[in-house]
Design an enzyme around this catalytic site. Structure first.
Site, PDB file in Angstrom:
ATOM      1  N   ASP A   1      72.879 -14.615 -29.138  1.00  0.00           N
ATOM      2  CA  ASP A   1      73.653 -13.692 -29.962  1.00  0.00           C
ATOM      3  C   ASP A   1      73.593 -12.258 -29.440  1.00  0.00           C
ATOM      4  O   ASP A   1      73.816 -11.318 -30.182  1.00  0.00           O
ATOM      5  CB  ASP A   1      73.168 -13.740 -31.412  1.00  0.00           C
ATOM      6  CG  ASP A   1      71.710 -13.305 -31.566  1.00  0.00           C
ATOM      7  OD1 ASP A   1      71.041 -13.063 -30.539  1.00  0.00           O
ATOM      8  OD2 ASP A   1      71.242 -13.210 -32.712  1.00  0.00           O
TER       9      ASP A   1
ATOM     10  N   CYS B   1      69.063 -12.452 -27.067  1.00  0.00           N
ATOM     11  CA  CYS B   1      68.234 -13.538 -26.540  1.00  0.00           C
ATOM     12  C   CYS B   1      67.030 -13.051 -25.748  1.00  0.00           C
ATOM     13  O   CYS B   1      65.949 -13.625 -25.859  1.00  0.00           O
ATOM     14  CB  CYS B   1      69.065 -14.530 -25.735  1.00  0.00           C
ATOM     15  SG  CYS B   1      69.836 -13.855 -24.257  1.00  0.00           S
TER      16      CYS B   1
ATOM     17  N   HIS C   1      71.547 -15.449 -20.039  1.00  0.00           N
ATOM     18  CA  HIS C   1      70.840 -15.947 -21.222  1.00  0.00           C
ATOM     19  C   HIS C   1      69.359 -16.155 -20.916  1.00  0.00           C
ATOM     20  O   HIS C   1      68.989 -16.591 -19.837  1.00  0.00           O
ATOM     21  CB  HIS C   1      71.443 -17.272 -21.707  1.00  0.00           C
ATOM     22  CG  HIS C   1      70.784 -17.773 -22.954  1.00  0.00           C
ATOM     23  ND1 HIS C   1      71.003 -17.215 -24.188  1.00  0.00           N
ATOM     24  CD2 HIS C   1      69.868 -18.751 -23.140  1.00  0.00           C
ATOM     25  CE1 HIS C   1      70.268 -17.850 -25.095  1.00  0.00           C
ATOM     26  NE2 HIS C   1      69.568 -18.789 -24.474  1.00  0.00           N
TER      27      HIS C   1
END
Length: 158
Positions: A17, A20, A140
């Protein structure tokens, strides 16, 4: 490298979101402090607190950090205070200072069956039991934790 470092690592999926990196580091810091794994909502709260402290740390260390941040310093720090701004290497470095803990970044390299260390931050705070995060190479971060391995001595109750 200690035997503890040779244990297999288990990836913990972290919500993507925009927080991370901060969620992953906060998750690892909780485990390192001996706390239970934080829930998703606790991760969000801890991540936002960590992000604010990281932005403050940039300001505190401006003379040491300004040169390696992209663009205008004030704009960069203002952007990093926003909850969905992605963090990277500068933020990992500041996280290590805020938490006073070592942070190790791992990544799967083509042809390897386990993640490899690609970066280490905060080594001045020790090298044992770092907060471990897994970078996917595309922006990510997930948390990593050593798998629980039963040893013969633990099975015997020693």
């Amino acid at each position: 490298m200690s035997d503890r470092d040779l244990r297999p690592l288990r990836s913990i999926r972290i919500t993507g979101d925009g927080r991370c990196l901060f969620r992953s580091v906060a998750y690892g810091a909780c485990l390192r402090r001996g706390h239970q794994s934080p829930t998703d909502s606790a991760q969000k709260e801890l991540a936002d607190e960590l992000r604010a402290k990281v932005a403050d740390e940039f300001i505190k260390r401006r003379g040491d950090t300004e040169w390696f941040l992209e663009g205008d310093f004030e704009s960069y720090v203002r952007k990093m205070r926003k909850p969905h701004a992605w963090g990277g290497e500068p933020e990992l470095l500041m996280c290590s200072h805020v938490l006073r803990m070592p942070i190790t970044v791992h990544m799967y390299i083509k042809g390897s069956d386990s993640p490899r260390i690609i970066a280490e931050y905060g080594q001045e705070y020790g090298k044992d039991s770092p907060v471990r995060v897994l970078y996917d190479g595309y922006g990510h971060y997930d948390a990593l934790q050593p798998s629980l391995v039963r040893t013969q001595s633990r099975l015997r109750g020693v």
